[in-house]
Structures are given as structure tokens and as C-alpha cells.
Design a protein around this motif. Structure first.
Motif, mmCIF file in Angstrom:
data_model
loop_
_atom_site.group_PDB
_atom_site.id
_atom_site.type_symbol
_atom_site.label_atom_id
_atom_site.label_comp_id
_atom_site.label_asym_id
_atom_site.label_seq_id
_atom_site.Cartn_x
_atom_site.Cartn_y
_atom_site.Cartn_z
ATOM 1 N N ILE A 164 2.166 1.822 -4.365
ATOM 2 C CA ILE A 164 0.436 1.899 -4.391
ATOM 3 C C ILE A 164 0.073 0.401 -4.250
ATOM 4 O O ILE A 164 0.826 -0.451 -4.169
ATOM 5 C CB ILE A 164 0.013 2.438 -5.786
ATOM 6 C CG1 ILE A 164 0.712 1.791 -6.866
ATOM 7 C CG2 ILE A 164 0.467 3.868 -5.884
ATOM 8 C CD1 ILE A 164 0.122 2.113 -8.364
ATOM 9 N N GLY A 165 -1.155 0.146 -4.640
ATOM 10 C CA GLY A 165 -1.642 -1.287 -4.644
ATOM 11 C C GLY A 165 -1.914 -2.012 -3.250
ATOM 12 O O GLY A 165 -1.565 -1.244 -2.389
ATOM 13 N N SER A 166 -2.161 -2.912 -3.015
ATOM 14 C CA SER A 166 -2.444 -3.614 -1.864
ATOM 15 C C SER A 166 -1.338 -3.886 -0.814
ATOM 16 O O SER A 166 -1.566 -3.929 0.301
ATOM 17 C CB SER A 166 -3.193 -4.960 -2.146
ATOM 18 O OG SER A 166 -4.556 -4.726 -2.575
ATOM 19 N N THR A 167 -0.092 -4.053 -1.447
ATOM 20 C CA THR A 167 0.910 -3.965 -0.636
ATOM 21 C C THR A 167 1.347 -2.774 0.101
ATOM 22 O O THR A 167 2.275 -2.830 0.897
ATOM 23 C CB THR A 167 2.114 -4.797 -1.290
ATOM 24 O OG1 THR A 167 2.425 -3.749 -2.451
ATOM 25 C CG2 THR A 167 2.040 -6.174 -2.189
ATOM 26 N N ALA A 168 0.666 -1.848 -0.310
ATOM 27 C CA ALA A 168 0.904 -0.514 0.389
ATOM 28 C C ALA A 168 -0.138 -0.289 1.529
ATOM 29 O O ALA A 168 0.041 0.926 1.989
ATOM 30 C CB ALA A 168 0.879 0.837 -0.538
ATOM 31 N N VAL A 169 -0.824 -1.145 1.635
ATOM 32 C CA VAL A 169 -2.011 -0.882 2.692
ATOM 33 C C VAL A 169 -1.626 -1.692 4.089
ATOM 34 O O VAL A 169 -1.935 -3.093 3.737
ATOM 35 C CB VAL A 169 -3.413 -1.253 2.047
ATOM 36 C CG1 VAL A 169 -4.724 -0.979 3.141
ATOM 37 C CG2 VAL A 169 -3.677 -0.360 0.766
ATOM 38 N N PRO A 170 -1.338 -1.329 5.036
ATOM 39 C CA PRO A 170 -0.944 -2.008 6.091
ATOM 40 C C PRO A 170 -2.026 -3.039 6.579
ATOM 41 O O PRO A 170 -3.367 -2.584 6.588
ATOM 42 C CB PRO A 170 -0.607 -0.909 7.160
ATOM 43 C CG PRO A 170 -0.274 0.190 6.650
ATOM 44 C CD PRO A 170 -1.188 0.165 5.322
ATOM 45 N N GLY A 171 -1.562 -4.357 6.764
ATOM 46 C CA GLY A 171 -2.898 -5.434 7.002
ATOM 47 C C GLY A 171 -3.551 -6.156 5.952
ATOM 48 O O GLY A 171 -4.266 -7.008 6.087
ATOM 49 N N LEU A 172 -3.483 -5.598 4.703
ATOM 50 C CA LEU A 172 -4.178 -6.084 3.568
ATOM 51 C C LEU A 172 -3.479 -7.274 2.942
ATOM 52 O O LEU A 172 -2.305 -7.132 2.445
ATOM 53 C CB LEU A 172 -4.270 -4.932 2.449
ATOM 54 C CG LEU A 172 -5.342 -5.284 1.374
ATOM 55 C CD1 LEU A 172 -6.635 -5.724 1.845
ATOM 56 C CD2 LEU A 172 -5.507 -4.035 0.462
ATOM 57 N N SER A 173 -4.288 -8.396 2.743
ATOM 58 C CA SER A 173 -3.599 -9.504 2.130
ATOM 59 C C SER A 173 -3.485 -8.865 0.632
ATOM 60 O O SER A 173 -4.385 -7.961 0.103
ATOM 61 C CB SER A 173 -4.574 -10.743 2.061
ATOM 62 O OG SER A 173 -6.000 -10.232 1.625
ATOM 63 N N ALA A 174 -2.593 -9.407 -0.065
ATOM 64 C CA ALA A 174 -2.402 -9.211 -1.701
ATOM 65 C C ALA A 174 -1.502 -10.005 -2.199
ATOM 66 O O ALA A 174 -0.987 -11.009 -1.743
ATOM 67 C CB ALA A 174 -1.442 -7.817 -1.377
ATOM 68 N N LYS A 175 -1.505 -9.915 -3.588
ATOM 69 C CA LYS A 175 -0.601 -10.772 -4.429
ATOM 70 C C LYS A 175 0.781 -10.005 -4.056
ATOM 71 O O LYS A 175 0.785 -8.969 -4.007
ATOM 72 C CB LYS A 175 -0.826 -10.409 -6.138
ATOM 73 C CG LYS A 175 -2.137 -11.268 -6.352
ATOM 74 C CD LYS A 175 -2.259 -11.175 -7.986
ATOM 75 C CE LYS A 175 -1.935 -9.835 -8.546
ATOM 76 N NZ LYS A 175 -2.340 -9.781 -9.895
ATOM 77 N N PRO A 176 1.649 -10.968 -3.773
ATOM 78 C CA PRO A 176 2.944 -10.365 -3.544
ATOM 79 C C PRO A 176 4.104 -9.718 -4.408
ATOM 80 O O PRO A 176 5.032 -10.193 -4.913
ATOM 81 C CB PRO A 176 3.793 -11.533 -2.531
ATOM 82 C CG PRO A 176 3.122 -12.818 -3.522
ATOM 83 C CD PRO A 176 1.654 -12.271 -3.953
ATOM 84 N N VAL A 177 3.150 -8.721 -4.989
ATOM 85 C CA VAL A 177 3.850 -7.882 -6.068
ATOM 86 C C VAL A 177 4.021 -6.606 -5.707
ATOM 87 O O VAL A 177 2.801 -6.081 -5.285
ATOM 88 C CB VAL A 177 3.147 -7.958 -7.393
ATOM 89 C CG1 VAL A 177 3.789 -7.245 -8.521
ATOM 90 C CG2 VAL A 177 3.406 -9.526 -7.876
ATOM 91 N N ILE A 178 4.866 -5.899 -5.647
ATOM 92 C CA ILE A 178 5.041 -4.274 -5.305
ATOM 93 C C ILE A 178 4.666 -3.455 -6.442
ATOM 94 O O ILE A 178 5.497 -3.583 -7.441
ATOM 95 C CB ILE A 178 6.475 -4.121 -4.578
ATOM 96 C CG1 ILE A 178 6.950 -4.997 -3.526
ATOM 97 C CG2 ILE A 178 6.800 -2.601 -4.208
ATOM 98 C CD1 ILE A 178 6.083 -4.911 -2.263
ATOM 99 N N ASP A 179 3.638 -2.645 -6.143
ATOM 100 C CA ASP A 179 3.392 -1.780 -7.116
ATOM 101 C C ASP A 179 3.817 -0.337 -6.920
ATOM 102 O O ASP A 179 3.784 -0.148 -5.716
ATOM 103 C CB ASP A 179 1.809 -1.759 -7.516
ATOM 104 C CG ASP A 179 1.248 -3.043 -7.970
ATOM 105 O OD1 ASP A 179 1.621 -3.097 -9.323
ATOM 106 O OD2 ASP A 179 0.420 -3.633 -7.325
ATOM 107 N N LEU A 180 4.338 0.082 -7.734
ATOM 108 C CA LEU A 180 4.766 1.665 -7.677
ATOM 109 C C LEU A 180 4.095 2.487 -8.837
ATOM 110 O O LEU A 180 3.899 1.971 -9.834
ATOM 111 C CB LEU A 180 6.453 1.687 -7.756
ATOM 112 C CG LEU A 180 7.283 0.759 -6.869
ATOM 113 C CD1 LEU A 180 8.713 0.672 -7.502
ATOM 114 C CD2 LEU A 180 7.017 1.231 -5.294
ATOM 115 N N MET A 181 3.849 3.664 -8.420
ATOM 116 C CA MET A 181 3.649 4.699 -9.314
ATOM 117 C C MET A 181 4.496 5.807 -9.220
ATOM 118 O O MET A 181 4.874 6.523 -8.203
ATOM 119 C CB MET A 181 2.038 5.283 -9.239
ATOM 120 C CG MET A 181 1.540 6.105 -10.354
ATOM 121 S SD MET A 181 -0.273 6.321 -10.231
ATOM 122 C CE MET A 181 -0.712 4.890 -10.993
ATOM 123 N N ALA A 182 5.002 6.176 -10.336
ATOM 124 C CA ALA A 182 5.932 7.499 -10.734
ATOM 125 C C ALA A 182 5.188 8.361 -11.624
ATOM 126 O O ALA A 182 4.723 7.965 -12.692
ATOM 127 C CB ALA A 182 7.112 6.935 -11.066
#
Length: 181
Positions: free
Chosen positions: A41-59
Motif C-alpha cells: 500500500i502507500g505511495s510506493t505502491a503507485v507506479p510513477g508516484l514520488s514517495a518517502k522511500p518506505v515500503i508500506d504493507l497492509m495485512a
């Protein structure tokens, strides 16, 4: 690029989905039976979107109390409990070399289908013009020197607007996106 706020928003990195997939595979193996669903989830999960380089996961777990017996296995992967004042999930943070690299949000399976983070991610993937608006806002917040504690709150008005639009498209009512107590 060093920002005055101390927050780093990076250009999209095509390795983010692979990093998420690697973490998801490791979590499934380490905590069998706990995580019934898990997504990037989060911005790192949206192709092309700039983001804080933190991988957000939801379980999703059947019940949040089911996570306790898996604490040691999660810790072996570097995921440690984190109190962020959200009462409807169990957050875990992983820091690689002292820098936050991943956040895992464990929620209930019952709440999974209507989670704002998943709905917002899907909306941004389908609406690149709004993803661009969101990216510009994030960069403006950082350039303005907004500190880490206020960064998320400074995005709330736009995130609420876009999430409301996404929820309406799904026939869901508006709910607040700001979840911290």
C-alpha cells in the motif's frame, strides 16, 4: 536531495514493488496462518508516484490478538511493534541500518475490504492526474519545511478529498482518513 524538513520524498523507484514482494514472501513464511491477506500500500505502491522511500504493507488477520504468538518471528525479519496512536491496527516498523524501510499494518480481516489505504492506493493508480496533484503537494509540504510529525497531517485535506471520491465510486460512505488519536 536533502529537504529542509528532514523528510525525504524520492522520485518513483521501480524496485519498490520488488522490495514489497520480497517482504511479503518473508512475512508469509515467518508467520504462517497469521496474515490471511497482505498487500503493498502507500505511495510506493503507485507506479510513477514520488514517495518517502518506505515500503508500506497492509495485512489482514482474523483477530489482532492472533499476532502476539508471532512477535518473535516478525522481529527476526526486523519488524518491531510501533505505537503510532492508531487503535484499529497493529503497526510494525522495520529499520534497515537505522533507517525506516518498511511499515507493516496488521488489521482485521473484517475491516480489510473498506480500508482507506487500499482504496486510496487503487484510486491513485487509476487516476494519474490526482496522483500528480498528490505528488506536488507532498513536495510542497517538504519544501515548506514541515516537520516529520506534521507531514502526514499536512496531506490530510487532499487525501480526504480523493479518498471520499474513491469511496463514493465504490458506494461507500465517507470516513475520516486521519486515524491517530
Amino acid at each position: 536531495m536533502s529537504e529542509p524538513s528532514g523528510i525525504h520524498v524520492a522520485d518513483y523507484d521501480p524496485s519498490w514493488p520488488r522490495q514489497a514482494a520480497t517482504a511479503i514472501d518473508a512475512l508469509r513464511a515467518a508467520a504462517p496462518g497469521l496474515l490471511l491477506k497482505i498487500e503493498h500500500i502507500g505511495s510506493t505502491a503507485v507506479p510513477g508516484l514520488s514517495a518517502k522511500p518506505v515500503i508500506d504493507l497492509m495485512a489482514a488477520a482474523h483477530d489482532l490478538t492472533h499476532a502476539a504468538p508471532h512477535q518473535a518471528a516478525l522481529a527476526e525479519l526486523g519488524f518491531h511493534p510501533h505505537d503510532n496512536r492508531m487503535t484499529d491496527r497493529l503497526p510494525y516498523v522495520r529499520a534497515d541500518s537505522g533507517v525506516r524501510s518498511h511499515i507493516l499494518h496488521v488489521v482485521t480481516l473484517e475491516s480489510w475490504p473498506t480500508r482507506n489505504q487500499r482504496i486510496f492506493r487503487d484510486y491513485l493508480r487509476a487516476h494519474p492526474e490526482d496522483a500528480t496533484r498528490y505528488a506536488h503537494l507532498k513536495r510542497a509540504i517538504v519544501v515548506a519545511g514541515t516537520g516529520p510529525g506534521e507531514y502526514a497531517r499536512a496531506k490530510t485535506v487532499l487525501v480526504q478529498e480523493l479518498t471520499d471520491r474513491a469511496r463514493a465510486q465504490l458506494g461507500l460512505p465517507s470516513v475520516p482518513v486521519w486515524e491517530k488519536q
